[in-house]
Design a protein around this motif. Structure first.
Motif, PDB file in Angstrom:
ATOM      1  N   GLN A  15       0.870  -1.176   0.000  1.00 24.31           N
ATOM      2  CA  GLN A  15       0.000   0.000   0.000  1.00 24.31           C
ATOM      3  C   GLN A  15       0.904   1.221   0.000  1.00 24.31           C
ATOM      4  N   SER A  16       0.484   2.293  -0.636  1.00 26.80           N
ATOM      5  CA  SER A  16       1.322   3.492  -0.725  1.00 26.80           C
ATOM      6  C   SER A  16       1.549   4.101   0.651  1.00 26.80           C
ATOM      7  N   LEU A  17       2.751   4.589   0.873  1.00 31.88           N
ATOM      8  CA  LEU A  17       3.040   5.358   2.075  1.00 31.88           C
ATOM      9  C   LEU A  17       2.385   6.733   1.973  1.00 31.88           C
ATOM     10  N   SER A  18       2.178   7.372   3.095  1.00 37.02           N
ATOM     11  CA  SER A  18       1.613   8.717   3.092  1.00 37.02           C
ATOM     12  C   SER A  18       2.609   9.710   2.504  1.00 37.02           C
ATOM     13  N   ASN A  19       2.107  10.834   2.027  1.00 32.85           N
ATOM     14  CA  ASN A  19       2.975  11.883   1.493  1.00 32.85           C
ATOM     15  C   ASN A  19       3.616  12.675   2.626  1.00 32.85           C
ATOM     16  N   GLY A  20       4.765  13.258   2.335  1.00 34.35           N
ATOM     17  CA  GLY A  20       5.410  14.126   3.306  1.00 34.35           C
ATOM     18  C   GLY A  20       6.798  13.667   3.681  1.00 34.35           C
ATOM     19  N   LEU A  21       7.335  14.319   4.693  1.00 35.09           N
ATOM     20  CA  LEU A  21       8.667  14.014   5.198  1.00 35.09           C
ATOM     21  C   LEU A  21       8.575  13.611   6.662  1.00 35.09           C
ATOM     22  N   TYR A  22       9.373  12.606   7.037  1.00 32.19           N
ATOM     23  CA  TYR A  22       9.464  12.210   8.432  1.00 32.19           C
ATOM     24  C   TYR A  22      10.354  13.215   9.167  1.00 32.19           C
ATOM     25  N   ALA A  23       9.807  13.861  10.185  1.00 31.12           N
ATOM     26  CA  ALA A  23      10.585  14.796  10.990  1.00 31.12           C
ATOM     27  C   ALA A  23      11.081  14.067  12.230  1.00 31.12           C
ATOM     28  N   ILE A  24      12.399  14.015  12.395  1.00 30.13           N
ATOM     29  CA  ILE A  24      13.011  13.364  13.552  1.00 30.13           C
ATOM     30  C   ILE A  24      13.085  14.397  14.662  1.00 30.13           C
ATOM     31  N   LEU A  25      12.218  14.264  15.656  1.00 28.30           N
ATOM     32  CA  LEU A  25      12.079  15.273  16.707  1.00 28.30           C
ATOM     33  C   LEU A  25      12.783  14.793  17.967  1.00 28.30           C
ATOM     34  N   GLY A  26      14.092  14.901  17.962  1.00 28.21           N
ATOM     35  CA  GLY A  26      14.850  14.530  19.132  1.00 28.21           C
ATOM     36  C   GLY A  26      15.762  13.350  18.932  1.00 28.21           C
ATOM     37  N   ASN A  27      16.942  13.584  18.358  1.00 26.59           N
ATOM     38  CA  ASN A  27      18.034  12.614  18.372  1.00 26.59           C
ATOM     39  C   ASN A  27      19.149  13.287  19.157  1.00 26.59           C
ATOM     40  N   ASP A  28      19.001  13.239  20.484  1.00 23.73           N
ATOM     41  CA  ASP A  28      19.840  14.039  21.377  1.00 23.73           C
ATOM     42  C   ASP A  28      21.323  13.837  21.093  1.00 23.73           C
ATOM     43  N   SER A  29      22.049  14.933  21.159  1.00 19.44           N
ATOM     44  CA  SER A  29      23.471  14.897  20.840  1.00 19.44           C
ATOM     45  C   SER A  29      24.230  15.819  21.783  1.00 19.44           C
ATOM     46  N   ASP A  30      25.493  15.490  22.015  1.00 17.45           N
ATOM     47  CA  ASP A  30      26.348  16.388  22.794  1.00 17.45           C
ATOM     48  C   ASP A  30      26.804  17.578  21.951  1.00 17.45           C
ATOM     49  N   ASP A  31      26.644  17.456  20.637  1.00 17.00           N
ATOM     50  CA  ASP A  31      27.032  18.530  19.725  1.00 17.00           C
ATOM     51  C   ASP A  31      25.788  19.324  19.317  1.00 17.00           C
ATOM     52  N   GLN A  32      25.871  20.080  18.248  1.00 12.55           N
ATOM     53  CA  GLN A  32      24.736  20.833  17.721  1.00 12.55           C
ATOM     54  C   GLN A  32      23.573  19.890  17.413  1.00 12.55           C
ATOM     55  N   ASP A  33      22.385  20.248  17.870  1.00 15.52           N
ATOM     56  CA  ASP A  33      21.206  19.419  17.599  1.00 15.52           C
ATOM     57  C   ASP A  33      20.444  19.958  16.405  1.00 15.52           C
TER      58      ASP A  33
END
Length: 381
Positions: A15-33
């Protein structure tokens, strides 16, 4: 540097996936997020820098996109990603979630700054902020609404860097605005969902609670809705979302969520093994094999306020995550993020996995993954 192409761990696009982009909201990092945006073909299409902590959710209003950029700031950008506003939370630290009310004010879950492990105000506040004036209009303390229950809690086992024990007695992790001064709240610490009305009035009211009846019997047992049917209640659920359906009569609606299926209360003495199939150990205490064999769930309740009931109308197993994670119904599919494993994917409405991705975690977990079509906001699509 973030991955340009994610690992695909399942691909069954019947079945087709939905349209749009997956937004990754929180891949915590010690560097720039950053907030990262991936397409259906696993390719990185854009990124938005933030100061730190994480962006919990993207909100769209009047041509602007709002998202948290630190523990104390929310940015609003236009379609060219020019920063038009910075909203401050003052002496409070935001966490987990925020939404708009009908007047365009932001409702932000928060804690008093520096009190995350103190005797009060630990992830149990709701801030109402005027984003145009950058002004806090009101602060609601859930301890004043649920004081009888709070009085039964004790300091937990978690300490801050100074070794101070905490009182994270509610741990609200989701808020949904229903209009008419009413909200739905998700509490991880009590594995419960609460509806609060007259929130900003003189006498806020607990309309109902969805959770284990005997957990609340000593305090607000008369507020717990009656469970229809036999099914395990949730354990530490996240991303509770309200869904209205015009085919339902007045007083009925759906609530769907990521049921972590992990029962723990650091500030309350309660035996969560009463819930059939629930886990009481976190992923950090499990072997890789145990994690692979464990399950969290997508859950969908039908709430009937007239009858005072709730029933489970849809569920399916998803990769286990003891903490955080999210689900999102989008068109004909459901986006699921099992954040503790850095796995997210898209399912049909009946729970068939269409495609699944695995992301390299910078530190501990992928907090939330939501999908957006962005409607005029520009990325390298």
């Amino acid at each position: 540097m973030e991955e340009t192409n994610l690992q695909v761990t399942a691909d069954n696009e019947t079945q087709s996936l939905s349209n749009g982009l997956y937004a990754i909201l929180g891949n915590d990092s010690d560097d720039q997020d950053f907030v990262y945006y991936y397409d259906n073909n696993r390719t990185l299409r854009g990124e938005t820098p933030i100061v730190g902590y994480r962006a919990h959710r993207l909100l769209f209003r009047n041509g602007l996109m709002y998202y948290s950029i630190s523990e104390t700031k929310i940015a609003a950008v236009n379609s060219l990603r020019q920063v038009k506003k910075i909203i401050h939370t003052g002496n409070y630290e935001l966490h987990h979630d925020y939404c708009f009310d009908d007047d365009g004010n932001l409702l932000v879950l928060g804690s008093k700054e520096g009190d995350s492990y103190s005797d009060s105000n630990s992830e149990d506040l709701i801030l109402r902020i005027d984003p145009d004036k950058d002004k806090i209009l009101q602060v609601i303390d859930l301890g004043e609404i649920l004081g009888d229950y709070k009085a039964t809690t004790h300091k937990g086992s978690t300490t801050n860097q100074e070794g101070v024990l905490g009182l994270d007695w509610m741990h609200i992790n989701a808020i949904q605005w229903l209009g008419n001064n009413t909200v739905i709240l998700s509490s991880r610490e009590t594995s419960s969902i609460l509806k609060i009305s007259n929130l900003f009035g003189d006498s806020p009211n607990i309309d109902y609670i969805i959770g284990q009846q005997n957990f609340w019997d000593a305090t607000y047992g008369d507020k717990v809705l009656t469970q229809v049917g036999t099914f395990p209640n949730t354990g530490g659920q996240h991303s509770v979302t309200i869904e209205y359906d015009d085919s339902l009569p007045d007083g009925q609606y759906y609530l769907y969520m990521f049921n972590n299926n992990y029962g723990v209360s650091a500030t309350q003495d309660y035996d969560w093994t009463q819930i059939d199939g629930i886990y009481t150990t976190s992923m950090s205490q499990m072997t890789a094999k145990e994690i692979a064999n464990a399950s969290s769930y997508y859950y969908k309740y039908l709430v009937d306020e007239n009858a005072g009931t709730y029933e489970l109308v849809k569920s399916f197993a998803v990769p286990y995550s003891s903490f955080i994670s999210s689900v999102q119904e989008i068109g004909d599919t459901i986006v699921v993020d099992s954040g503790g494993q850095g796995i997210f994917g898209e399912y049909t409405q009946d729970g068939t996995l269409l495609k699944q991705f695995k992301m390299k975690m910078n530190k501990y977990m992928i907090y939330r993954v939501y999908k957006y079509d962005f409607d005029g906001f520009y990325f390298n699509k």
